[in-house]
Write an enzyme that holds these catalytic residues in place. Structure first.
Site, PDB file in Angstrom:
ATOM      1  N   SER A 260       0.863  -1.181   0.000  1.00  0.00           N
ATOM      2  CA  SER A 260       0.000   0.000   0.000  1.00  0.00           C
ATOM      3  C   SER A 260       0.898   1.230   0.000  1.00  0.00           C
ATOM      4  O   SER A 260       1.651   1.451   0.952  1.00  0.00           O
ATOM      5  CB  SER A 260      -0.885  -0.020   1.254  1.00  0.00           C
ATOM      6  OG  SER A 260      -1.636   1.174   1.343  1.00  0.00           O
TER       7      SER A 260
ATOM      8  N   LYS B 125      -1.158  -1.154  -4.418  1.00  0.00           N
ATOM      9  CA  LYS B 125      -2.269  -0.228  -4.148  1.00  0.00           C
ATOM     10  C   LYS B 125      -1.692   1.156  -3.968  1.00  0.00           C
ATOM     11  O   LYS B 125      -0.654   1.321  -3.325  1.00  0.00           O
ATOM     12  CB  LYS B 125      -2.985  -0.721  -2.892  1.00  0.00           C
ATOM     13  CG  LYS B 125      -3.715   0.294  -2.037  1.00  0.00           C
ATOM     14  CD  LYS B 125      -4.558  -0.444  -1.010  1.00  0.00           C
ATOM     15  CE  LYS B 125      -4.683   0.299   0.294  1.00  0.00           C
ATOM     16  NZ  LYS B 125      -5.463  -0.479   1.297  1.00  0.00           N
TER      17      LYS B 125
ATOM     18  N   LYS C  90      -2.716   5.103  -2.745  1.00  0.00           N
ATOM     19  CA  LYS C  90      -3.741   5.952  -2.141  1.00  0.00           C
ATOM     20  C   LYS C  90      -4.075   7.068  -3.119  1.00  0.00           C
ATOM     21  O   LYS C  90      -3.193   7.580  -3.831  1.00  0.00           O
ATOM     22  CB  LYS C  90      -3.218   6.548  -0.827  1.00  0.00           C
ATOM     23  CG  LYS C  90      -2.953   5.515   0.264  1.00  0.00           C
ATOM     24  CD  LYS C  90      -4.242   4.994   0.861  1.00  0.00           C
ATOM     25  CE  LYS C  90      -3.960   4.104   2.070  1.00  0.00           C
ATOM     26  NZ  LYS C  90      -5.194   3.516   2.637  1.00  0.00           N
TER      27      LYS C  90
ATOM     28  N   ASP D  92      -7.036   3.306  -3.348  1.00  0.00           N
ATOM     29  CA  ASP D  92      -7.783   3.382  -2.084  1.00  0.00           C
ATOM     30  C   ASP D  92      -8.001   4.851  -1.752  1.00  0.00           C
ATOM     31  O   ASP D  92      -7.040   5.613  -1.620  1.00  0.00           O
ATOM     32  CB  ASP D  92      -6.980   2.691  -0.964  1.00  0.00           C
ATOM     33  CG  ASP D  92      -7.743   2.625   0.360  1.00  0.00           C
ATOM     34  OD1 ASP D  92      -8.901   3.091   0.415  1.00  0.00           O
ATOM     35  OD2 ASP D  92      -7.170   2.106   1.342  1.00  0.00           O
TER      36      ASP D  92
ATOM     37  N   GLU E  54     -10.975   1.042  -3.740  1.00  0.00           N
ATOM     38  CA  GLU E  54     -11.299   0.717  -2.347  1.00  0.00           C
ATOM     39  C   GLU E  54     -11.901   1.931  -1.651  1.00  0.00           C
ATOM     40  O   GLU E  54     -11.352   3.034  -1.742  1.00  0.00           O
ATOM     41  CB  GLU E  54     -10.009   0.267  -1.641  1.00  0.00           C
ATOM     42  CG  GLU E  54     -10.174  -0.076  -0.162  1.00  0.00           C
ATOM     43  CD  GLU E  54      -8.859  -0.553   0.468  1.00  0.00           C
ATOM     44  OE1 GLU E  54      -7.881  -0.796  -0.273  1.00  0.00           O
ATOM     45  OE2 GLU E  54      -8.816  -0.666   1.708  1.00  0.00           O
TER      46      GLU E  54
ATOM     47  N   ASP F 157     -13.883  -1.200   2.707  1.00  0.00           N
ATOM     48  CA  ASP F 157     -12.961  -1.346   3.833  1.00  0.00           C
ATOM     49  C   ASP F 157     -13.666  -0.779   5.076  1.00  0.00           C
ATOM     50  O   ASP F 157     -14.335  -1.525   5.820  1.00  0.00           O
ATOM     51  CB  ASP F 157     -11.647  -0.602   3.504  1.00  0.00           C
ATOM     52  CG  ASP F 157     -10.655  -0.503   4.657  1.00  0.00           C
ATOM     53  OD1 ASP F 157     -10.974  -0.967   5.756  1.00  0.00           O
ATOM     54  OD2 ASP F 157      -9.554   0.056   4.471  1.00  0.00           O
TER      55      ASP F 157
ATOM     56  N   LYS G 244     -10.315  -6.638   7.508  1.00  0.00           N
ATOM     57  CA  LYS G 244      -9.274  -6.351   8.507  1.00  0.00           C
ATOM     58  C   LYS G 244      -9.723  -7.009   9.791  1.00  0.00           C
ATOM     59  O   LYS G 244     -10.742  -6.619  10.381  1.00  0.00           O
ATOM     60  CB  LYS G 244      -9.123  -4.848   8.716  1.00  0.00           C
ATOM     61  CG  LYS G 244      -8.427  -4.140   7.558  1.00  0.00           C
ATOM     62  CD  LYS G 244      -8.193  -2.671   7.827  1.00  0.00           C
ATOM     63  CE  LYS G 244      -7.546  -2.023   6.603  1.00  0.00           C
ATOM     64  NZ  LYS G 244      -7.610  -0.561   6.636  1.00  0.00           N
TER      65      LYS G 244
ATOM     66  N   GLY H 245      -4.535  -4.339   6.081  1.00  0.00           N
ATOM     67  CA  GLY H 245      -3.536  -4.156   7.129  1.00  0.00           C
ATOM     68  C   GLY H 245      -3.723  -2.792   7.759  1.00  0.00           C
ATOM     69  O   GLY H 245      -4.402  -1.920   7.189  1.00  0.00           O
TER      70      GLY H 245
END
Ligand code: OSB
Ligand code: MG
Length: 384
Positions: free
Chosen positions: A151, A177, A179, A204, A229, A254, A278, A306
């Protein structure tokens, strides 16, 4: 109850009987991140991880609460988790109950999945140690190589982002991934896609958009992303169904998912095609396994998220991914992504094909180094 022979797997972890539980400590450690981790909501520069240590009869087990000191990812914080654990959850733990009984007692406490997960995971890890089993064996699952995923936080420039993606590709991560936030999205994804046309890539948003941005979000469809996400706010499950119907890219939830009931509701109305599980957010390993089973049975992709955990939470996530239903690479990256020195050994490293081996040994396999914990401790308290 007779103790099962070592390495005999457990069919239903809900039937496990709780041992005596005392010498329960909360220890908060501060680990500096190797570089700041930025999302659309906040930039974190350190990890303040609240750990639970239990030591009945000399057997030690550690778990990790995935909350932060702040409420920027979740409404739970380290302080709320401490309050709920000390004043409501721990008093419900009694020797001789099954884990299923305990979960039923926990249901009376509304929400607070991170606090619940901390205690339930500590008990599971303790039982695994007492039986000489690896956590995944206690959960009835064979070892397997765990796929990796990185991430990448928000960067200051597209060049910084491209360099981070380049490093991930060189390490053989199975997916990357990145952000995004409103306005730092389409052109940044385009830059990565242009450079890496075949990379399994996802974004995400941590809830940065609203339904007013549907046309904007639809522009992501041209980049062949694995998923977007949590594009909308955590409370917007119905709005996510509207968005998913309007875009080709799969939506993954998420922050919206706190329980099996949330996941089932979201799936039934088409709010997502993929779920990020998660374990800390949904109340622990057992609820995570139930969500993964349910989602997989409905054709929904599942992966383990995570919370940039220390090696304790990182190891829990690794063991979890042996469960049925985890069909996609998760946010499980190398220790060096976040920390120069972790509080456990061995560190998580990728093999030549980008996979992660389950750490060997009883419980988590990862061994907590007491002197490193001591060096990093910023708060400690005995609860029982
Ligand atoms: O949204 O998945 C998220 C980290 C902290 C809070 C929220 C998130 C994340 C990550 C990092 O994306 C996942 C990891 O590497 O542990
Ligand atoms: Mg997320």
């Amino acid at each position: 109850m007779p103790t099962p022979a070592p390495s005999s797997p457990t069919a239903a972890p809900e039937a496990l009987v709780l041992p005596r539980l005392d010498h329960v400590d909360l220890v908060t450690v501060r680990l500096p991140f190797v570089s700041p981790f930025g999302t659309s909501v906040h930039v974190w520069t350190v990890k303040d991880a609240m750990l639970m240590r239990v030591e009945p009869d000399g057997v030690i087990a550690w778990s990790e609460c995935v909350s932060d000191p702040d409420p920027y990812y979740s409404c739970e914080t380290n302080a709320t988790a401490r309050h709920i654990l000390a004043d409501f959850l721990l008093p419900l733990v009694e020797q001789g109950l099954t884990l299923g009984d305990l979960e039923a007692r926990f249901r009376r406490v509304r929400g607070h999945g991170m606090a619940k997960a901390t205690l339930e995971n500590a008990l599971l890890i303790l039982i695994a140690h007492q039986r000489g089993l690896a956590l995944h064996e206690l959960l009835g699952r064979p070892a397997r190589k765990i796929p990796s995923g990185l991430s990448i936080g928000l960067k200051d420039s597209p060049d910084d982002l491209l360099r981070a993606v380049e490093r991930a590709v060189a390490r053989k991560y199975h997916r990357v991934k990145m952000k995004v936030k409103n306005g730092q999205d389409i052109e940044w994804v385009r830059a990565v896609r242009r450079r890496f046309p075949d990379l399994p890539l996802m974004v995400d948003a941590n809830g940065d958009y609203t339904l007013a941005d549907v046309d904007h979000l639809r522009r992501l469809d041209e980049f062949d992303l694995m998923m977007v996400e949590q594009p909308l706010s955590c409370s917007d499950i119905i709005e996510h169904a509207t968005l998913q119907a309007a875009m080709r890219t799969p939506v993954c939830l998420d922050e919206s998912i706190h329980s099996l009931a949330d996941a089932a509701a979201a799936i039934s109305i088409g709010a997502c095609r993929i779920v990020n599980v998660k374990q800390g957010r949904v109340g622990g390993l057992l609820e995570s396994i139930r969500i993964a089973h349910h989602a997989a049975a409905h054709g929904i992709g599942v992966w383990s998220g995570g919370m940039d955990e220390t090696g304790i939470g990182r190891a829990v996530n690794i063991h979890l991914q042996t469960a049925e239903g985890f069909s996609l690479p998760g946010d499980t990256s190398e220790t060096s992504t976040y920390f120069d020195e972790d509080i456990v050994e061995p560190r998580v490293v990728l093999d030549a094909d980008g996979f992660i081996a389950i750490p060997e040994g009883p419980g988590l396999g990862a061994r907590v180094m007491p002197e490193r914990v001591l060096k990093r401790t910023i708060a400690a308290e005995r609860l029982r």
